[in-house]
Design a protein around this motif. Structure first.
Motif, PDB file in Angstrom:
ATOM      1  N   ILE A  97      17.464 -21.243  27.484  1.00 39.55           N
ATOM      2  CA  ILE A  97      16.544 -21.327  26.258  1.00 39.55           C
ATOM      3  C   ILE A  97      15.768 -20.181  26.197  1.00 39.55           C
ATOM      4  O   ILE A  97      15.545 -19.832  25.135  1.00 39.55           O
ATOM      5  CB  ILE A  97      15.533 -22.478  26.714  1.00 39.55           C
ATOM      6  CG1 ILE A  97      16.398 -23.820  26.841  1.00 39.55           C
ATOM      7  CG2 ILE A  97      14.363 -22.760  25.637  1.00 39.55           C
ATOM      8  CD1 ILE A  97      15.603 -24.962  26.955  1.00 39.55           C
ATOM      9  N   GLN A  98      15.195 -19.505  27.379  1.00 38.53           N
ATOM     10  CA  GLN A  98      14.357 -18.274  27.242  1.00 38.53           C
ATOM     11  C   GLN A  98      15.154 -17.116  26.608  1.00 38.53           C
ATOM     12  O   GLN A  98      14.471 -16.398  25.817  1.00 38.53           O
ATOM     13  CB  GLN A  98      13.983 -17.816  28.574  1.00 38.53           C
ATOM     14  CG  GLN A  98      13.154 -16.766  28.509  1.00 38.53           C
ATOM     15  CD  GLN A  98      11.638 -17.041  27.883  1.00 38.53           C
ATOM     16  OE1 GLN A  98      11.307 -16.569  26.848  1.00 38.53           O
ATOM     17  NE2 GLN A  98      11.047 -18.380  28.291  1.00 38.53           N
ATOM     18  N   MET A  99      16.406 -17.039  26.780  1.00 43.12           N
ATOM     19  CA  MET A  99      17.077 -16.124  26.008  1.00 43.12           C
ATOM     20  C   MET A  99      17.244 -16.095  24.558  1.00 43.12           C
ATOM     21  O   MET A  99      16.860 -15.186  23.669  1.00 43.12           O
ATOM     22  CB  MET A  99      18.599 -16.132  26.518  1.00 43.12           C
ATOM     23  CG  MET A  99      19.497 -15.071  25.860  1.00 43.12           C
ATOM     24  SD  MET A  99      21.292 -15.517  26.094  1.00 43.12           S
ATOM     25  CE  MET A  99      21.430 -15.223  27.742  1.00 43.12           C
ATOM     26  N   PHE A 100      17.267 -17.393  24.014  1.00 41.53           N
ATOM     27  CA  PHE A 100      17.028 -17.580  22.660  1.00 41.53           C
ATOM     28  C   PHE A 100      15.643 -17.556  22.060  1.00 41.53           C
ATOM     29  O   PHE A 100      15.374 -16.987  20.807  1.00 41.53           O
ATOM     30  CB  PHE A 100      17.914 -18.699  22.040  1.00 41.53           C
ATOM     31  CG  PHE A 100      19.287 -18.717  22.028  1.00 41.53           C
ATOM     32  CD1 PHE A 100      20.063 -18.143  21.217  1.00 41.53           C
ATOM     33  CD2 PHE A 100      19.899 -19.220  23.350  1.00 41.53           C
ATOM     34  CE1 PHE A 100      21.397 -18.189  21.118  1.00 41.53           C
ATOM     35  CE2 PHE A 100      21.264 -19.270  23.343  1.00 41.53           C
ATOM     36  CZ  PHE A 100      21.968 -18.520  22.016  1.00 41.53           C
ATOM     37  N   HIS A 101      14.512 -17.900  22.847  1.00 44.35           N
ATOM     38  CA  HIS A 101      13.282 -17.882  22.572  1.00 44.35           C
ATOM     39  C   HIS A 101      13.010 -16.451  22.407  1.00 44.35           C
ATOM     40  O   HIS A 101      12.114 -15.914  21.564  1.00 44.35           O
ATOM     41  CB  HIS A 101      12.459 -18.300  23.622  1.00 44.35           C
ATOM     42  CG  HIS A 101      10.857 -18.456  23.232  1.00 44.35           C
ATOM     43  ND1 HIS A 101      10.406 -18.989  22.231  1.00 44.35           N
ATOM     44  CD2 HIS A 101      10.096 -17.898  23.981  1.00 44.35           C
ATOM     45  CE1 HIS A 101       9.021 -18.847  22.171  1.00 44.35           C
ATOM     46  NE2 HIS A 101       8.838 -17.905  23.350  1.00 44.35           N
ATOM     47  N   GLN A 102      13.464 -15.608  23.298  1.00 45.65           N
ATOM     48  CA  GLN A 102      13.166 -13.897  23.143  1.00 45.65           C
ATOM     49  C   GLN A 102      13.486 -13.441  21.843  1.00 45.65           C
ATOM     50  O   GLN A 102      12.843 -12.503  21.301  1.00 45.65           O
ATOM     51  CB  GLN A 102      13.444 -13.197  24.366  1.00 45.65           C
ATOM     52  CG  GLN A 102      12.976 -13.590  25.701  1.00 45.65           C
ATOM     53  CD  GLN A 102      11.430 -12.956  25.699  1.00 45.65           C
ATOM     54  OE1 GLN A 102      11.239 -11.778  25.250  1.00 45.65           O
ATOM     55  NE2 GLN A 102      10.428 -13.537  25.824  1.00 45.65           N
ATOM     56  N   ILE A 103      14.994 -13.826  21.470  1.00 45.65           N
ATOM     57  CA  ILE A 103      15.291 -13.375  20.500  1.00 45.65           C
ATOM     58  C   ILE A 103      14.666 -13.841  18.957  1.00 45.65           C
ATOM     59  O   ILE A 103      14.252 -13.093  18.004  1.00 45.65           O
ATOM     60  CB  ILE A 103      16.945 -13.835  20.245  1.00 45.65           C
ATOM     61  CG1 ILE A 103      17.676 -13.204  21.309  1.00 45.65           C
ATOM     62  CG2 ILE A 103      17.378 -13.331  18.763  1.00 45.65           C
ATOM     63  CD1 ILE A 103      19.005 -13.824  21.412  1.00 45.65           C
ATOM     64  N   ALA A 104      13.998 -14.975  18.950  1.00 46.85           N
ATOM     65  CA  ALA A 104      13.304 -15.672  17.954  1.00 46.85           C
ATOM     66  C   ALA A 104      11.930 -14.907  17.717  1.00 46.85           C
ATOM     67  O   ALA A 104      11.614 -14.870  16.685  1.00 46.85           O
ATOM     68  CB  ALA A 104      13.187 -17.155  18.277  1.00 46.85           C
TER      69      ALA A 104
END
Length: 207
Positions: A97-104
């Motif tokens: 989740i954190q991976m996509f949160h960082q991108i967002a």
């Protein structure tokens, strides 16, 4: 006790303005077609001020990349306590989740450097972090090579390449699915593959 030097808030603000200006420009055009004067104009600072902080536009770009990659690596790195995560609960691992949160939260940056432009320095750095994330995850989930369907290094390369392309697709499509849904689907694909049941075996049973 060492005293940490605090950066002048005015310097920090100027650097932020220059970084933001570069990213805005890179969302619109190729990096090669952007000049220091363009960046300075968009940041509303003098060209001379730019050179007080950066050698050239490449130096500015690499500074932006290093900052974002450092944060990305710090937030998605798998720590010792992550070994306690229960993969059977049907929820994505917090690191996914954190991976996509960082991108967002850095969406404009990723779009500028992965979609409008494809900057090798950033792509290689991002892939290095993803490689560490994937290899650590696979090595902890299944340390026995006899339980893998292909050689470990091939599986890692296959999965990390898929991760990068999925990330690029998500950005190109303006994040059509939530961070949690992307994390869940990518984790399921990484562990189970694309099929609920093996279609080859199912077809063989029907013959």
């Amino acid at each position: 006790m060492e005293r940490q030097t605090r950066q002048d808030p005015r310097v920090m603000r100027t650097k932020r303005l220059l970084r933001d200006a570069l990213i805005r420009l890179m969302e619109e055009r190729e990096f090669d077609h952007i000049t220091v004067q363009d960046i300075s104009d968009h940041a509303t600072v003098k060209r001379a001020t730019f050179y007080l902080h950066f050698k050239d536009k490449v130096d500015l770009l690499e500074s932006c990349i290093d900052t974002v990659l450092d944060e990305f690596e710090r937030e998605v790195s798998i720590r010792h306590e992550d070994e306690k995560f229960d993969y059977t609960i049907g929820k994505p691992h917090p690191n996914f989740i954190q991976m996509f949160h960082q991108i967002a939260i850095h969406f404009h940056f990723y779009r500028a450097l992965l979609v409008t432009n494809r900057i090798p320095y950033f792509t290689q750095g991002l892939m290095a972090v993803i490689h560490e994330f994937v290899s650590t995850g696979i090595n902890r989930t299944e340390p026995d090579d006899n339980n893998l369907t292909a050689r470990r290094e091939i599986i890692i390369k296959y999965v990390e390449s898929a991760f990068l392309e999925v990330i690029i697709w998500w950005i190109e499509q303006n994040m059509p699915y939530s961070e949690e849904e992307m994390a869940s689907q990518l984790m399921d694909l990484s562990i189970q593959g694309p099929y609920i049941r093996n279609p080859v075996l199912e077809a063989k049973k029907e013959q």
